[in-house]
Enzyme design. Structure first.
Site, PDB file in Angstrom:
ATOM      1  N   GLU A 214       9.087  40.837   9.987  1.00  0.00           N
ATOM      2  CA  GLU A 214       8.955  39.510   9.379  1.00  0.00           C
ATOM      3  C   GLU A 214       8.180  38.574  10.307  1.00  0.00           C
ATOM      4  O   GLU A 214       7.441  37.699   9.843  1.00  0.00           O
ATOM      5  CB  GLU A 214      10.358  38.971   9.079  1.00  0.00           C
ATOM      6  CG  GLU A 214      10.389  37.827   8.094  1.00  0.00           C
ATOM      7  CD  GLU A 214       9.972  38.188   6.672  1.00  0.00           C
ATOM      8  OE1 GLU A 214       9.861  39.381   6.347  1.00  0.00           O
ATOM      9  OE2 GLU A 214       9.723  37.246   5.893  1.00  0.00           O
TER      10      GLU A 214
ATOM     11  N   HIS B 218       2.440  41.936   7.032  1.00  0.00           N
ATOM     12  CA  HIS B 218       3.235  43.180   7.106  1.00  0.00           C
ATOM     13  C   HIS B 218       2.302  44.392   7.194  1.00  0.00           C
ATOM     14  O   HIS B 218       2.523  45.306   7.992  1.00  0.00           O
ATOM     15  CB  HIS B 218       4.124  43.316   5.868  1.00  0.00           C
ATOM     16  CG  HIS B 218       5.332  42.427   5.855  1.00  0.00           C
ATOM     17  ND1 HIS B 218       6.295  42.463   6.838  1.00  0.00           N
ATOM     18  CD2 HIS B 218       5.747  41.488   4.965  1.00  0.00           C
ATOM     19  CE1 HIS B 218       7.253  41.587   6.547  1.00  0.00           C
ATOM     20  NE2 HIS B 218       6.945  40.965   5.422  1.00  0.00           N
TER      21      HIS B 218
ATOM     22  N   HIS C 189       1.012  36.694   3.648  1.00  0.00           N
ATOM     23  CA  HIS C 189       2.305  37.176   4.151  1.00  0.00           C
ATOM     24  C   HIS C 189       2.369  38.710   4.080  1.00  0.00           C
ATOM     25  O   HIS C 189       2.665  39.373   5.079  1.00  0.00           O
ATOM     26  CB  HIS C 189       3.433  36.545   3.320  1.00  0.00           C
ATOM     27  CG  HIS C 189       4.804  37.005   3.691  1.00  0.00           C
ATOM     28  ND1 HIS C 189       5.618  36.300   4.545  1.00  0.00           N
ATOM     29  CD2 HIS C 189       5.506  38.117   3.358  1.00  0.00           C
ATOM     30  CE1 HIS C 189       6.761  36.954   4.713  1.00  0.00           C
ATOM     31  NE2 HIS C 189       6.713  38.064   4.001  1.00  0.00           N
ATOM     32  N   GLU C 190       2.068  39.258   2.916  1.00  0.00           N
ATOM     33  CA  GLU C 190       2.138  40.723   2.769  1.00  0.00           C
ATOM     34  C   GLU C 190       1.077  41.401   3.637  1.00  0.00           C
ATOM     35  O   GLU C 190       1.306  42.472   4.189  1.00  0.00           O
ATOM     36  CB  GLU C 190       1.995  41.133   1.306  1.00  0.00           C
ATOM     37  CG  GLU C 190       3.039  40.542   0.348  1.00  0.00           C
ATOM     38  CD  GLU C 190       4.478  40.753   0.795  1.00  0.00           C
ATOM     39  OE1 GLU C 190       4.758  41.711   1.548  1.00  0.00           O
ATOM     40  OE2 GLU C 190       5.345  39.936   0.400  1.00  0.00           O
TER      41      GLU C 190
END
Lengths: 509, 509
Positions: A303, A277, A273-274
């Site tokens: 997101e 980003h 997830h990170e």
């Protein structure tokens, strides 16, 4: 800072040069924030606060430099503006927004807001500890009033509804409460039956069977995964913090994860997830990161990038066709008794929970819709603050089928409102919708996309996102960017389709 | 920054408040420098340079704030100055030095110096690579000329000798070339015979017998050592870098070491050395670290603190009476074949080398004296730059009994001169002299000091240094502080006595 001479228009060049300094102070502030979460010795906290305060002052001086105002005024004149290309106009639009925010809010108001949100944070923490909403209610009321005044200062009108629109637009340019309500309404209608069917299914995921995964090996594995999907470790790194996050600019991204020997999927998916980003930030155009051309489009779009890699990609069959053998090779003992089906089901576990941050990707959206509906009513005046816990619990029962036993696992669970951060939650769900819509757009162009993943090849996916999203910077608002990238209007139907296609075969066979 | 109200005098309070901001920018700059050495991803280097440049600009604006000049002028008037206590006067003296340095050097000169030293650094690196002094000589000449002009700008006269005095005083307030020459002359006279006797001794230390020490266990051991001698990990941390260093302010000290499985004493003594610097900073008075009351006295005194812990304390019999059993327990296999005598001799290995950074604590001083004598002659004009390599090699033969085979292991080995950092080397040796003098002062008060160490108790030593040195901040110049702490004039006799007492029994039995 010397003029960087990137633009044909000399006033635009001058403006661009002036925007560099505030951007640098911002990235320094982010680095100190990262260090605070990751490496700061406990006794250094007070000194760090003083450093951040000195930086905030310097950043404010840089962002409100009167020369920026002069260049903006000149460039916004009809004759000058007409001559500019679309990218130039986007730079000016964003710079104007930042400049107004820095200069139109009276210093007294900024101080009052800082003091009030600090008080509200401590009141929230204490109230949460005791599960006592009433003691926190007056702070929440003051925070809503602060936001109304802030919106009024910036020319967005002073009613509650106008203030809420202003807050949503802060996070996702171009969005407002009415558009969000329509999208979320459709999503809710489609999602509720799916969640009910999954919850009632006899099939149950067992992520708790994954136990005893050594941290160092988890780290090596997730570093391999994040690098392979496209995170550039020459321009970034991953460390450990209590709450995973991603900060920094594309030249130097600092992301974090956390490790639990008995929950390897949490570390892994947090890292992916990170990394999503980070990959977005790294894909923004270098050299113009201080202007709209090299900045992220907004929170929802940000997101969408983390969610797309975390969910559509990394929970897919294709992804695990490549990575499962490697995961088993890294953890032969731990995986011995886990069948491939059990493992894939654990990767796609769905289980309604009261706590948003523990939610799976299906029910997560319901947590957001719940908050959005309450925020909206608080701002419109339809809901009194005193009635908030009751309304929260009722919505939780209706949407999640679960009722909080106390405020701590209900209305007090999240920190955001104590920071006067309203209109922020919707971004998470907008991000999920955008991610799914991008996913089907990509699939339309390359139907066998998952076959790439099965060969450990994520380059087409990355290139597609670079072109459709990353290279666009902040030149379009959220809805325009979705249109630009997918050729269609933002719609929840893609997210509903994706969740159905992924989860129905697993739980409803 | 609000007025901190620490002083009775309101103008002094105002000055103190104004000094806070430059101090904070300095500590932020140090943090970014630490991060650059320890955690920065390679691709982030250019962005880091831009961040540092923006910070340097902000720091310069803060340190040359005209309000500081106004407060200083008011406080320096005879009536005002007379009313101040000694600490107040020290604050003003140091603030004046910093303010003049920030405001009296023309911006054009500062730019020229930055550009020239950057060019000189690259020329040095290239010349060192090819072991070719001649290509670097013109840069060295320009650097010396820059320093002469800098001294003249700041009112220290424009001759070479005056410029060199100015540079020494920059690093060790109150010192100059004549005082240094006298001290170093005595030291050299006493040291040369001792080194000869050790070198000719049949006793040879064998640190190379220490092999295969796992890095994690080395880390755990040195963390225990540094914590036990007094480094406060609540206000600091230790990480890894290529060259060990210590930076930050007492609230948040960042030190580093490096690890080699086959050289555990290098990691350990590097860490103790840096911890000595950190313990000093942590002992400076909190809350006034932006003034002379909470700042280090100078480079020599700083080095005395790192050296005292590294050498007088951590190479003593008492120290190892406590730590040797623990070292053996941590590394039973690796230490099995090493006798206690062999180990203690390895801890106190002496072996002349051409390279300063590899030198032991006995011969290290000769490396410094060599550089000092050459620097002094370069500035006075007695030595032409073209003759420097020849003079270096001759001095090396005389002092160390070793002659460099090329410039790379001779005159080009150190980076300092390429940064126009002259008068810096002497601080190392001044630090060694101060450390030994402090050691015998402490012993005079507590003759059984090593018995404390043998019990793992370093608290008396720490408390004594806190009182005699740390709590004094920058209120005295180097020689005054030595007088204050030891009751005597700075003299090399203590260092000579210490080296004789420690090394003669080991090598000359």
């Amino acid at each position: 800072m010397k003029n960087d001479g990137q633009f044909a228009d000399s006033a635009l060049n001058e403006l661009s040069s002036l925007l560099k300094r505030p951007h640098l102070f911002l990235t320094i502030t982010e680095l100190l924030g990262w260090d605070e979460q990751v490496y700061l010795p406990p006794g250094g906290a007070e000194h760090r606060a003083e450093q951040l305060s000195a930086l905030a002052e310097a950043a404010h001086a840089a962002v409100s430099d009167p020369r920026i105002g002069e260049q903006l005024a000149a460039l916004e004149s009809p004759e000058a503006f007409e001559k500019l290309t679309a990218p130039g106009r986007a730079i000016i639009r964003c710079a104007r927004r930042d400049y107004d925010r820095a200069t139109k809010l009276p210093a007294e108001f900024v101080r009052e807001k800082a003091a009030q949100t600090s008080r509200a944070y401590h009141a929230w923490a204490a109230a949460r500890e005791k599960s006592d909403f009433a003691s926190y209610a007056p702070m929440l009321e003051k925070n809503i009033e602060l936001v109304r005044r802030e919106a009024a200062h910036l020319g967005h009108g002073g009613t509650g509804a106008e203030a809420y629109d202003y807050m949503i637009d802060q996070h996702d340019p171009g969005m407002n409460a009415a558009v969000t309500e329509k999208l979320f309404g459709e999503l809710k209608a489609g999602l509720a039956p799916l969640v009910r069917r999954i919850t009632e299914s006899p099939v149950k995921a067992r992520p708790d069977l994954l136990r005893g995964f050594p941290v160092e090996k988890q780290h090596a594995f997730l570093r391999d995964v994040t690098e392979r999907i496209g995170f550039d470790y020459n321009h970034g790194r991953i460390d450990i913090s209590i709450h995973p996050f991603c900060s920094g600019t594309g030249d130097d991204i600092r992301m974090t994860t956390r490790y639990d020997e008995n929950n390897p999927l949490d570390s892994l998916f947090s890292a992916i997830h990170e990394a999503g980003h980070g990959i977005y930030e790294q894909g923004l155009t270098a050299g113009v990161r201080h202007t709209a051309l090299g900045q992220a489009a907004g929170m929802g779009v940000h997101e969408s990038q983390s969610r797309l890699w975390e969910n559509q990609v990394a929970r897919s069959r294709g992804f695990w066709r490549w990575f499962e053998p490697r995961f088993r090779a890294a953890f032969p003992e731990q995986m011995r008794a886990i069948s491939p089906d059990e493992f894939y089901l654990a990767v796609n576990a769905v289980q309604p929970t009261l706590i948003r941050v523990d939610a799976d990707e299906v029910t997560y959206n319901l947590h957001i819709i719940l908050r959005f509906e309450l925020e909206k009513k608080l701002f419109s005046g339809e809901l009194a603050i005193a009635d908030l816990p009751r309304a929260w619990n009722a919505a939780s029962r209706e949407l999640l089928g679960l009722e909080p036993q106390n405020d701590r696992e209900g209305v007090l669970q999240d920190v955001h409102w104590s920071a006067a951060s309203f209109g922020y939650f919707p971004s998470y769900c907008i991000g999920n919708m955008v991610a799914a819509q991008l996913w089907y757009s990509a699939l339309a162009e390359r139907p066998a996309l998952e076959d790439d993943f099965a060969r450990g090849d994520f380059s087409w996916m990355l290139k597609w996102l670079r072109e459709k999203i990353h290279s666009q910077g902040k030149q379009h608002d959220t809805l325009e960017l979705v249109r630009h990238a997918t050729g269609g209007e933002l719609s929840p139907k893609w997210l509903l389709r994706y969740l159905e296609e992924r989860y129905a075969p697993l739980y409803l066979k």
